[in-house]
Design a protein around this motif. Structure first.
Motif, PDB file in Angstrom:
ATOM      1  N   GLU A 211      75.850   0.168 -23.543  1.00 26.32           N
ATOM      2  CA  GLU A 211      74.928  -0.615 -24.369  1.00 26.32           C
ATOM      3  C   GLU A 211      75.639  -1.286 -25.533  1.00 26.32           C
ATOM      4  O   GLU A 211      75.393  -2.450 -25.849  1.00 26.32           O
ATOM      5  CB  GLU A 211      73.812   0.292 -24.889  1.00 26.32           C
ATOM      6  N   MET A 212      76.542  -0.558 -26.190  1.00 21.05           N
ATOM      7  CA  MET A 212      77.273  -1.136 -27.317  1.00 21.05           C
ATOM      8  C   MET A 212      78.307  -2.154 -26.854  1.00 21.05           C
ATOM      9  O   MET A 212      78.702  -3.035 -27.619  1.00 21.05           O
ATOM     10  CB  MET A 212      77.960  -0.047 -28.141  1.00 21.05           C
ATOM     11  N   GLY A 213      78.736  -2.034 -25.604  1.00 26.69           N
ATOM     12  CA  GLY A 213      79.766  -2.932 -25.117  1.00 26.69           C
ATOM     13  C   GLY A 213      79.256  -4.271 -24.650  1.00 26.69           C
ATOM     14  O   GLY A 213      80.031  -5.227 -24.533  1.00 26.69           O
ATOM     15  N   ALA A 214      77.942  -4.374 -24.418  1.00 25.65           N
ATOM     16  CA  ALA A 214      77.403  -5.606 -23.838  1.00 25.65           C
ATOM     17  C   ALA A 214      77.723  -6.831 -24.682  1.00 25.65           C
ATOM     18  O   ALA A 214      78.135  -7.872 -24.171  1.00 25.65           O
ATOM     19  CB  ALA A 214      75.892  -5.467 -23.648  1.00 25.65           C
ATOM     20  N   PHE A 215      77.536  -6.723 -25.996  1.00 25.75           N
ATOM     21  CA  PHE A 215      77.748  -7.896 -26.852  1.00 25.75           C
ATOM     22  C   PHE A 215      79.227  -8.236 -26.992  1.00 25.75           C
ATOM     23  O   PHE A 215      79.589  -9.347 -27.411  1.00 25.75           O
ATOM     24  CB  PHE A 215      77.144  -7.656 -28.242  1.00 25.75           C
ATOM     25  N   ALA A 230      79.027 -10.472 -15.251  1.00 26.00           N
ATOM     26  CA  ALA A 230      77.614 -10.499 -15.605  1.00 26.00           C
ATOM     27  C   ALA A 230      76.782 -10.338 -14.338  1.00 26.00           C
ATOM     28  O   ALA A 230      77.249 -10.657 -13.238  1.00 26.00           O
ATOM     29  CB  ALA A 230      77.267 -11.818 -16.297  1.00 26.00           C
ATOM     30  N   SER A 231      75.571  -9.844 -14.476  1.00 20.27           N
ATOM     31  CA  SER A 231      74.746  -9.545 -13.309  1.00 20.27           C
ATOM     32  C   SER A 231      73.772 -10.676 -13.008  1.00 20.27           C
ATOM     33  O   SER A 231      73.413 -11.467 -13.881  1.00 20.27           O
ATOM     34  CB  SER A 231      73.961  -8.247 -13.530  1.00 20.27           C
ATOM     35  N   SER A 232      73.322 -10.724 -11.768  1.00 23.29           N
ATOM     36  CA  SER A 232      72.252 -11.639 -11.382  1.00 23.29           C
ATOM     37  C   SER A 232      70.975 -10.858 -11.107  1.00 23.29           C
ATOM     38  O   SER A 232      70.016 -11.386 -10.546  1.00 23.29           O
ATOM     39  CB  SER A 232      72.639 -12.430 -10.132  1.00 23.29           C
ATOM     40  N   GLY A 233      70.946  -9.623 -11.515  1.00 21.70           N
ATOM     41  CA  GLY A 233      69.814  -8.729 -11.284  1.00 21.70           C
ATOM     42  C   GLY A 233      70.276  -7.299 -11.483  1.00 21.70           C
ATOM     43  O   GLY A 233      70.337  -6.799 -12.601  1.00 21.70           O
ATOM     44  N   ARG A 234      70.673  -6.655 -10.409  1.00 22.25           N
ATOM     45  CA  ARG A 234      71.190  -5.298 -10.495  1.00 22.25           C
ATOM     46  C   ARG A 234      72.627  -5.319 -10.979  1.00 22.25           C
ATOM     47  O   ARG A 234      73.460  -6.077 -10.487  1.00 22.25           O
ATOM     48  CB  ARG A 234      71.126  -4.624  -9.119  1.00 22.25           C
ATOM     49  N   ALA A 235      72.930  -4.475 -11.976  1.00 17.67           N
ATOM     50  CA  ALA A 235      74.271  -4.437 -12.546  1.00 17.67           C
ATOM     51  C   ALA A 235      75.193  -3.573 -11.702  1.00 17.67           C
ATOM     52  O   ALA A 235      74.761  -2.610 -11.061  1.00 17.67           O
ATOM     53  CB  ALA A 235      74.224  -3.905 -13.972  1.00 17.67           C
ATOM     54  N   PRO A 242      72.858  -9.859 -18.120  1.00 15.14           N
ATOM     55  CA  PRO A 242      72.518 -10.899 -17.147  1.00 15.14           C
ATOM     56  C   PRO A 242      73.412 -12.123 -17.310  1.00 15.14           C
ATOM     57  O   PRO A 242      73.863 -12.437 -18.417  1.00 15.14           O
ATOM     58  CB  PRO A 242      71.054 -11.241 -17.476  1.00 15.14           C
ATOM     59  N   PHE A 243      73.637 -12.821 -16.207  1.00 16.05           N
ATOM     60  CA  PHE A 243      74.496 -14.002 -16.218  1.00 16.05           C
ATOM     61  C   PHE A 243      74.016 -15.039 -17.232  1.00 16.05           C
ATOM     62  O   PHE A 243      74.813 -15.633 -17.961  1.00 16.05           O
ATOM     63  CB  PHE A 243      74.526 -14.619 -14.818  1.00 16.05           C
ATOM     64  N   GLU A 244      72.700 -15.282 -17.274  1.00 15.38           N
ATOM     65  CA  GLU A 244      72.166 -16.305 -18.161  1.00 15.38           C
ATOM     66  C   GLU A 244      72.497 -15.996 -19.621  1.00 15.38           C
ATOM     67  O   GLU A 244      72.750 -16.905 -20.420  1.00 15.38           O
ATOM     68  CB  GLU A 244      70.653 -16.435 -17.989  1.00 15.38           C
ATOM     69  N   VAL A 245      72.478 -14.704 -19.980  1.00 18.74           N
ATOM     70  CA  VAL A 245      72.774 -14.307 -21.362  1.00 18.74           C
ATOM     71  C   VAL A 245      74.243 -14.550 -21.683  1.00 18.74           C
ATOM     72  O   VAL A 245      74.584 -15.133 -22.721  1.00 18.74           O
ATOM     73  CB  VAL A 245      72.404 -12.829 -21.591  1.00 18.74           C
ATOM     74  N   ILE A 246      75.118 -14.101 -20.784  1.00 17.19           N
ATOM     75  CA  ILE A 246      76.553 -14.299 -21.013  1.00 17.19           C
ATOM     76  C   ILE A 246      76.886 -15.789 -21.059  1.00 17.19           C
ATOM     77  O   ILE A 246      77.658 -16.244 -21.919  1.00 17.19           O
ATOM     78  CB  ILE A 246      77.373 -13.603 -19.913  1.00 17.19           C
TER      79      ILE A 246
END
Length: 258
Positions: A211-215, A230-235, A242-246
């Protein structure tokens, strides 16, 4: 401007080590129908690379079935580069697959022209890595050598040393993925990424999990990581955004270079 490798790796028309870092989406469906549908969805997202995680597939128990599925995925992806990974259970693989079967899958997929890159764990040892490297080189396929720690960040520059061992083993792209449990560990990863980028000429992928590593994933690219996931659904790993966020963060950090 982020620090860049002197020897970028070319996967089809994508550059790993360009001014704008690459984003890879793992394909982690567990059966054939879902895998093909997931591949079609990925095409609409236009990632830089798709990682076929064959360890998730029920077809992985059969070399013929796995290669047939990979061939169909390859056709769907068109010009999007394909990274083939059959991850060891001990390093985050979905199911246990015998090492000889995993290596045989790599060898056949490379010979068939399906994969643009393959991923082998550093823990497999030099003999196995060398075997995959030999066949990959003969077909112009890139080799990713990887290391995963799901507990914490190795300290005192151990990350830099791991990356060095991966390059010495024959990596075209060296990858480390570590769990981030504190702000201090996040700083350790960023500092190690920058030091490694200054030392080594080839691309690296320094991935923060949890969780802390995501950003830290897009931020790590600013410090020298050339590829993130990045994921397109399931990580495929803990804390994989998610890909859109990255992509949104990449646009903010690196959009000006385009």
């Amino acid at each position: 401007m982020r620090p860049l490798p002197k020897e970028p790796v070319y996967l089809r028309d994508r550059v790993i080590g360009a001014a704008r870092p690459a984003i890879c989406i793992p394909l982690v469906a567990t059966d054939r129908e879902d895998a093909l549908e997931e591949a079609k969805n990925m095409v609409s997202l236009s990632p830089d690379v798709v990682e076929a995680r064959a360890d998730f597939w029920s077809e992985s128990s059969s070399l013929d079935a796995a290669c047939a599925l990979l061939s169909d995925v390859r056709q769907i992806l068109g010009d999007i580069p394909l990274l083939l990974t059959c991850r060891k259970k001990e390093e985050g693989g979905y199911r246990h697959i015998d090492q000889d079967k995993r290596i045989s899958l790599y060898e056949r997929a490379v010979a068939m022209g399906i994969a643009d890159a393959v991923d082998v764990e550093l823990s497999c040892g030099q003999e196995v890595i060398g075997r995959v490297k030999e066949v990959a080189r003969s077909y112009g396929v890139a080799l990713v050598v990887s290391f995963h720690d799901f507990d914490a960040v190795p300290r005192n520059m151990e990350i830099v040393e791991v990356l060095e061992r991966e390059f010495e083993a024959g990596a075209d792209i060296a990858k480390v993925a570590v769990m981030i449990n504190s702000h201090e560990e996040g700083l350790e990863l960023l500092a190690s990424t920058l030091e490694a980028r200054r030392r080594y000429t080839k691309p690296i992928a320094a991935v923060a999990m949890g969780e802390m590593g995501a950003f830290l994933r897009p931020l790590g690219c600013f410090f020298g990581s050339d590829l993130t996931f990045a994921s397109s659904g399931r990580a495929s790993a803990p804390g994989q955004p998610p890909f859109e966020v990255i992509k949104r963060y990449m646009d903010m950090l690196f959009g000006f270079v385009e």
